[in-house]
Design a protein around this motif. Structure first.
Motif, PDB file in Angstrom:
ATOM      1  N   MET A 157       4.640 -30.942   1.784  1.00 24.54           N
ATOM      2  CA  MET A 157       5.853 -31.488   1.213  1.00 24.54           C
ATOM      3  C   MET A 157       6.895 -31.836   2.266  1.00 24.54           C
ATOM      4  SD  MET A 157       5.564 -31.936  -1.985  1.00 24.54           S
ATOM      5  CE  MET A 157       7.261 -32.103  -2.516  1.00 24.54           C
ATOM      6  N   THR A 158       6.805 -31.256   3.451  1.00 26.04           N
ATOM      7  CA  THR A 158       7.799 -31.552   4.481  1.00 26.04           C
ATOM      8  C   THR A 158       7.297 -32.616   5.462  1.00 26.04           C
ATOM      9  OG1 THR A 158       6.996 -29.794   5.917  1.00 26.04           O
ATOM     10  CG2 THR A 158       8.685 -29.199   4.325  1.00 26.04           C
TER      11      THR A 158
ATOM     12  N   ALA B   5       3.197 -38.756 -15.363  1.00 25.82           N
ATOM     13  CA  ALA B   5       4.010 -37.682 -14.801  1.00 25.82           C
ATOM     14  C   ALA B   5       3.355 -36.321 -15.006  1.00 25.82           C
ATOM     15  CB  ALA B   5       5.398 -37.702 -15.428  1.00 25.82           C
ATOM     16  N   ALA B   6       2.771 -36.118 -16.181  1.00 30.32           N
ATOM     17  CA  ALA B   6       2.109 -34.840 -16.462  1.00 30.32           C
ATOM     18  C   ALA B   6       0.888 -34.660 -15.556  1.00 30.32           C
ATOM     19  CB  ALA B   6       1.701 -34.778 -17.932  1.00 30.32           C
ATOM     20  N   ALA B   7       0.119 -35.732 -15.361  1.00 24.42           N
ATOM     21  CA  ALA B   7      -1.044 -35.644 -14.486  1.00 24.42           C
ATOM     22  C   ALA B   7      -0.620 -35.389 -13.044  1.00 24.42           C
ATOM     23  CB  ALA B   7      -1.859 -36.931 -14.584  1.00 24.42           C
TER      24      ALA B   7
ATOM     25  N   ALA C 278       0.877 -29.072  -8.722  1.00 28.11           N
ATOM     26  CA  ALA C 278       0.875 -27.615  -8.838  1.00 28.11           C
ATOM     27  C   ALA C 278      -0.364 -27.008  -8.187  1.00 28.11           C
ATOM     28  CB  ALA C 278       0.936 -27.220 -10.321  1.00 28.11           C
ATOM     29  N   ALA C 279      -1.500 -27.697  -8.323  1.00 29.42           N
ATOM     30  CA  ALA C 279      -2.749 -27.175  -7.780  1.00 29.42           C
ATOM     31  C   ALA C 279      -2.861 -27.381  -6.271  1.00 29.42           C
ATOM     32  CB  ALA C 279      -3.929 -27.830  -8.493  1.00 29.42           C
ATOM     33  N   ARG C 280      -2.489 -28.588  -5.810  1.00 28.28           N
ATOM     34  CA  ARG C 280      -2.627 -28.937  -4.391  1.00 28.28           C
ATOM     35  C   ARG C 280      -1.384 -29.718  -3.946  1.00 28.28           C
ATOM     36  NH1 ARG C 280      -7.996 -28.393  -2.481  1.00 28.28           N
ATOM     37  NH2 ARG C 280      -8.930 -26.742  -3.737  1.00 28.28           N
ATOM     38  N   PRO C 281      -0.323 -29.027  -3.612  1.00 24.00           N
ATOM     39  CA  PRO C 281       0.946 -29.705  -3.308  1.00 24.00           C
ATOM     40  C   PRO C 281       0.832 -30.729  -2.183  1.00 24.00           C
ATOM     41  CG  PRO C 281       1.268 -27.333  -3.510  1.00 24.00           C
ATOM     42  CD  PRO C 281      -0.210 -27.565  -3.507  1.00 24.00           C
TER      43      PRO C 281
END
Length: 304
Positions: free
Chosen positions: A17-18, A100-102, A108-111
């Motif tokens: 994420m960074t 968006a949900a997908a 959540a599983a693999r950020p």
């Protein structure tokens, strides 16, 4: 032998994420329809291919056709750092809330491993194709409301208006079937910050007649789609270039073929024109769902 390319994919232990998207995807990736398969009997084959692409040093895989997050999940699970993006997910086939949900489930599983590539597809392929630009804006509004961050979505932008929208509301552009001249034009509109990741078709064939024949066979369907033909005309081609399967000038501008040095130079021309990343699609005489793994290895060696 596997030839490892070190193109700036983030190192082990780096928080995804960074890491800016440009660094995450690196300089080269693979564009493939075959890696999109939902056939459960092919799951092992796809996982093995994705793992090899990561080992070869490609920074990203772009899932061709009308792909979706569910197609990306098995490839992400099989790898540790490879970025997987849709190229593209049609806004007409998936509601924004469902997208968006997908996205949230994969995140959540693999950020940080999935990039949502969106596009408006083409009038001849979509029932009730109306006001595509307005529809895309509304779709982005829906993603905003659902919490999908702008820096994790990219747009299949060809024309000026959509490139401006990309600059303002997405992480970058993933234009398909374009030239280095289009890339330079797109960079001028986007500015320096957004990712610019054009697709480039590669024909690993040295005979001009054979290479152009394969290219024309591949190109035929696209010459019936106004979004592409209009873009060609905007960038210096003529109606004559679009006739009879495409002129040599058009084919040579859209495809990299020939000796290795020529292919390497053609790919580099996109970087020189302003591309951050080039998504390489192998074109040969095999069905499009057959994975060209030997060709991917050859390209890795060529680019190493």
């Amino acid at each position: 032998m596997l030839y490892v390319i070190t193109y700036g994919t983030h190192p082990e232990g780096t928080e995804p994420m960074t890491t800016p998207l440009k660094e995450t995807v690196g300089r080269y990736g693979v564009w493939s329809v075959g890696l999109r398969s939902e056939d459960p009997d092919r799951r092992g084959e796809l996982a093995e291919a994705a793992a090899e692409l990561e080992e070869l040093g490609y920074g990203a895989v772009w899932l061709g056709g009308n792909s979706a997050a569910r197609h990306a999940a098995p490839l992400i699970e099989a790898t540790s750092r490879l970025t997987v993006g849709t190229s593209i997910q049609s806004i007409w086939e998936h509601e924004a809330a469902d997208s968006a949900a997908a996205f949230a489930g994969l995140e959540a599983a693999r950020p940080g491993r999935f990039v949502l590539g969106l596009g408006v597809s083409h009038g001849p392929l979509v029932k009730d194709y109306r006001r595509p630009y307005s529809a895309l804006v509304a779709y982005l509004d829906g993603l905003d409301a659902a919490g999908v961050p702008a820096d994790r979505r990219v747009l299949a932008a060809l024309g000026p208006k959509t490139l401006e929208l990309t600059r303002d509301r997405a992480a970058g552009a993933i234009p398909y079937l374009v030239t280095p001249e289009h890339t330079a034009h797109a960079r001028g509109i986007l500015g320096e910050a957004p990712l610019l990741a054009p697709e480039l078709a590669v024909v690993l064939e040295t005979d001009p007649a054979r290479a152009r024949a394969l290219a024309r066979e591949f190109l035929a369907g696209y010459l019936r789609l106004p979004n592409y033909t209009s873009n060609f005309l905007r960038h210096g081609f003529t109606e004559a270039d679009l006739a009879d399967g495409g002129s040599d000038r058009l084919v040579d501008a859209l495809f990299a073929w020939g000796e290795e040095d020529r292919i390497r130079e053609r790919i580099e021309a996109f970087h020189q024109a302003g591309a951050d990343h080039v998504a390489l699609q192998v074109v040969d005489d095999s069905p499009r769902d057959v994975l060209p793994r030997a060709a991917w290895r050859r390209l890795a060696e060529l680019l190493a």
